[in-house]
Design an enzyme around this catalytic site. Structure first.
Site, PDB file in Angstrom:
ATOM      1  N   GLU A  90      13.749  -0.529  18.373  1.00  0.00           N
ATOM      2  CA  GLU A  90      13.544  -1.983  18.329  1.00  0.00           C
ATOM      3  C   GLU A  90      14.623  -2.584  17.437  1.00  0.00           C
ATOM      4  OE1 GLU A  90       9.950  -3.248  16.314  1.00  0.00           O
ATOM      5  OE2 GLU A  90      10.675  -5.316  16.265  1.00  0.00           O
TER       6      GLU A  90
ATOM      7  N   CYS B  61      -5.022   1.433  -5.033  1.00  0.00           N
ATOM      8  CA  CYS B  61      -3.880   1.517  -5.946  1.00  0.00           C
ATOM      9  C   CYS B  61      -4.079   0.620  -7.170  1.00  0.00           C
ATOM     10  CB  CYS B  61      -2.589   1.220  -5.191  1.00  0.00           C
ATOM     11  SG  CYS B  61      -1.174   2.008  -5.977  1.00  0.00           S
TER      12      CYS B  61
ATOM     13  N   MET C 233      -7.599   0.245  -7.835  1.00  0.00           N
ATOM     14  CA  MET C 233      -8.283   1.307  -8.569  1.00  0.00           C
ATOM     15  C   MET C 233      -8.004   1.162 -10.061  1.00  0.00           C
ATOM     16  SD  MET C 233      -8.158   5.457  -8.399  1.00  0.00           S
ATOM     17  CE  MET C 233      -7.168   6.140  -9.714  1.00  0.00           C
TER      18      MET C 233
ATOM     19  N   HIS D 261      -2.662   4.753  -0.706  1.00  0.00           N
ATOM     20  CA  HIS D 261      -2.733   3.656   0.269  1.00  0.00           C
ATOM     21  C   HIS D 261      -3.261   4.180   1.609  1.00  0.00           C
ATOM     22  CE1 HIS D 261      -0.814   0.473  -2.058  1.00  0.00           C
ATOM     23  NE2 HIS D 261      -0.097   1.436  -2.595  1.00  0.00           N
TER      24      HIS D 261
ATOM     25  N   GLU E 273      -4.801   2.729   3.825  1.00  0.00           N
ATOM     26  CA  GLU E 273      -4.688   1.746   4.921  1.00  0.00           C
ATOM     27  C   GLU E 273      -3.499   2.052   5.828  1.00  0.00           C
ATOM     28  OE1 GLU E 273      -3.965   1.197   1.767  1.00  0.00           O
ATOM     29  OE2 GLU E 273      -2.269  -0.146   1.488  1.00  0.00           O
TER      30      GLU E 273
HETATM   31  N1  GLN Z   1       1.763  -1.678 -10.024  1.00  0.00           N
HETATM   32  C1  GLN Z   1       0.975  -0.505  -9.985  1.00  0.00           C
HETATM   33  C2  GLN Z   1       1.793   0.749 -10.252  1.00  0.00           C
HETATM   34  O1  GLN Z   1       2.993   0.747 -10.122  1.00  0.00           O
HETATM   35  C3  GLN Z   1       0.245  -0.369  -8.672  1.00  0.00           C
HETATM   36  C4  GLN Z   1       1.151  -0.296  -7.474  1.00  0.00           C
HETATM   37  C5  GLN Z   1       0.445  -0.512  -6.170  1.00  0.00           C
HETATM   38  O2  GLN Z   1      -0.656  -1.042  -6.141  1.00  0.00           O
HETATM   39  N2  GLN Z   1       1.077  -0.157  -5.081  1.00  0.00           N
HETATM   40  O3  GLN Z   1       1.244   1.771 -10.567  1.00  0.00           O
END
Ligand code: GLN
Length: 535
Positions: free
Chosen positions: A140, A379, A382, A509, A511
């Site tokens: 693409e 991330c 958490m 992540h 997702e």
């Molecule tokens: N800023 C946070 C870190 O670097 C979380 C990064 C994120 O959520 N992708 O650990």
């Protein structure tokens, strides 16, 4: 030898080229072909890793740790085929490589030019995917035909067709066919001009995919066919879909796009109904109910900043045959007053960088914990949950992440989230980003284990900061369950709360790996818990 399918776009941007390319990828896989997909981005950034979500939407991370364009997310969601470092080529990275080679003396004193040096670099990078032996490489090209910066990519794609032989390359042009209300007329002229522009470069499209808001008549199709030199059966109508972008593979299959592609490449494969996608669409069209999920983020006004999160939530809904209604909540808004959270049945805090809205997110995590609302932290989400637990359950006043020490102008007294080198008991040092797939061992009997159904899992990461192992004992004493750990470097990967309907957070992540026909287990269980909570 691999066949090349090349998708370009015309008239305007934002036509959903990524979704169309991904849908075509799905159709080819359904015919039993192996594919690789890649995106060419003509901008000068080396990768989108440092680009603002305002400019570029989310950064999509691959298993092998590349920070890439969000279209790769569409590719994976539609095809289930993982992408890699090789799947995203930006102009910045192409020029970067060529200039490095020039400084290194690789061109033996020759004049370094757009053609052949830049075009060769683009072709070599594309063709490196041949070593993986796919049947089809689907490319693409970002942007619109006529963009100055896209020109060299079109040139390389033209050359590629000649290099591999015309029977082994096929060009698909995605275009816009507007309906002019005042005249009550559909206009084919922009498409004619866009195809003319392509021909100027030497590319003759084989298939036209026409994005439109209205139905096209036979007359329109004949006109497009005549003026654009494309057989009628290769003029495909991709009208706006009513319910879901996941209908596109079915829309394209109905018009025989895959048949045309196989004919061109002289590949014989039997037709097969897209059963799982048909089932998916019937679920989407007739959900059993609706569940409201609040996403507490920093970029809630943007469509694409949390693209994969939103999609994964929808997928979680499909698993329960429910429609997920996403309530986008600006974290800053709830710093003062979390009452808006009363309207939702589940709360998700996505990943993020920068301190804006941090206290609002921490407040949202507290609200979910205290009010037994299903919660999924991703991330930074958490990290917020851990900070909240440290402050309000462990009594560690002022607990925070060291990420914002500089911005806040103070050193946090209880650095419950910090860089790896700032803590003890961790075997590896390093302040750089943890990127790509990392292993995680799950504790039996936890909600995480229940969701995944196995002990050893792997998810993609993109972050620098980690839960500080020095505080883990205190957390566990106060009841926090550290449900997942990285077996290699010993850091906490997942946490959850006992005695809560569903409160799970992950440093990764997940997702990024969810598919509409294969919802991610965490999103599936989070949405199911939210449905339970709401009913
Ligand atoms: N800023 C946070 C870190 O670097 C979380 C990064 C994120 O959520 N992708 O650990």
């Amino acid at each position: 030898m691999a066949k090349y399918l090349i998708v370009t776009g015309g008239v305007v941007s934002s036509l959903g080229k990524g979704i169309t390319a991904a849908s075509i990828g799905r159709l080819l896989i359904n015919r039993g072909l192996s594919i690789r997909m890649l995106k060419l981005d003509p901008y000068l950034n080396v990768d989108p890793g440092t680009m603002s979500p305002y400019q570029h939407g989310e950064v999509y991370v691959t298993d092998d740790g590349a920070e890439t364009d969000l279209d790769l997310g569409h590719y994976e969601r539609y095809t289930g085929q993982p992408t890699s470092q090789k799947s995203n080529i930006t102009a910045g990275s192409v020029y970067w490589n060529v200039l490095h080679k020039e400084r290194h003396g690789d061109y033996l004193g020759g004049t370094v030019q757009m053609i052949p040096h830049i075009s060769n670099e683009i072709k070599e990078r594309i063709r490196s995917l041949e070593s993986e032996n796919p049947d089809v490489i689907l490319i693409e090209l970002g942007g619109t035909v006529g963009d100055i910066e896209g020109l060299i990519f079109l040139e390389a794609l033209r050359q590629l067709g000649t290099d591999v032989g015309r029977d082994n390359a096929m060009y698909i042009h995605l275009t816009y066919v507007p309906y002019i209300k005042a005249a009550s007329e559909v206009k084919t002229k922009p498409t004619q001009q866009s195809v003319a522009k392509l021909r100027e470069i030497g590319i003759l499209p084989h298939i036209l995919v026409c994005r439109t808001e209205v139905d096209l008549t036979d007359e329109h199709i004949e006109k497009l066919s005549l003026f654009c030199n494309v057989p009628k059966e290769c003029v495909i109508v991709e009208k706006d879909v009513e319910t879901s972008i996941y209908e596109i593979p079915l829309v394209l299959a109905e018009q025989g796009v895959d048949e045309q592609i196989l004919n061109h490449f002289r590949i014989a494969r039997p037709t097969k109904p897209l059963k799982d996608w048909q089932k998916l669409i019937s679920v989407i069209k007739k959900p059993k109910g609706t569940v409201k999920i609040g996403v507490v983020g920093k970029y809630s006004e943007l469509q694409d900043a949390y693209k994969s999160i939103y999609e994964a939530l929808y997928h979680g809904g499909y698993a329960a045959e429910y429609k997920v209604e996403i309530v986008k909540i600006a974290a800053e808004e709830i710093e003062e007053n979390p009452d808006v959270l009363k309207t939702v049945s589940g709360i998700l805090i996505p990943g993020g960088f920068g301190s804006r809205g941090m206290e609002g997110k921490i407040r949202a995590a507290q609200y979910a914990r205290e009010n037994n609302i299903p919660f999924l932290g991703i991330c930074l989400g958490m990290q917020c949950a851990v900070i909240e637990f440290a402050r309000n359950v462990c009594g560690l006043t002022g607990a925070h992440t060291t990420e914002f020490d500089e911005e806040r102008g103070e050193k946090t007294e209880h650095p419950v989230v910090c860089l790896m080198e700032e803590q003890q008991d961790v075997t590896e040092k390093g302040g750089t980003m943890r990127l790509g797939a990392c292993p995680c061992d799950l504790k039996k009997g936890t909600k995480a284990f229940e969701a995944y159904g196995e002990k050893k899992i792997s998810e993609r990461h993109r972050h620098r900061y980690e839960v500080n192992n020095r505080y883990c004992e205190q957390f566990e004493e106060k009841g926090l369950i550290l449900s997942g750990r990285n077996p290699d470097i010993g850091v906490v990967e997942m946490i959850e709360l006992p005695g809560h309907p569903w409160y799970v957070a992950t440093q990764a992540h997940p997702e990024l790996k969810s598919q509409p026909v294969l919802p991610h287990p965490l999103f599936r269980d989070f949405v199911a818990a939210s449905i339970n909570h709401g009913s």
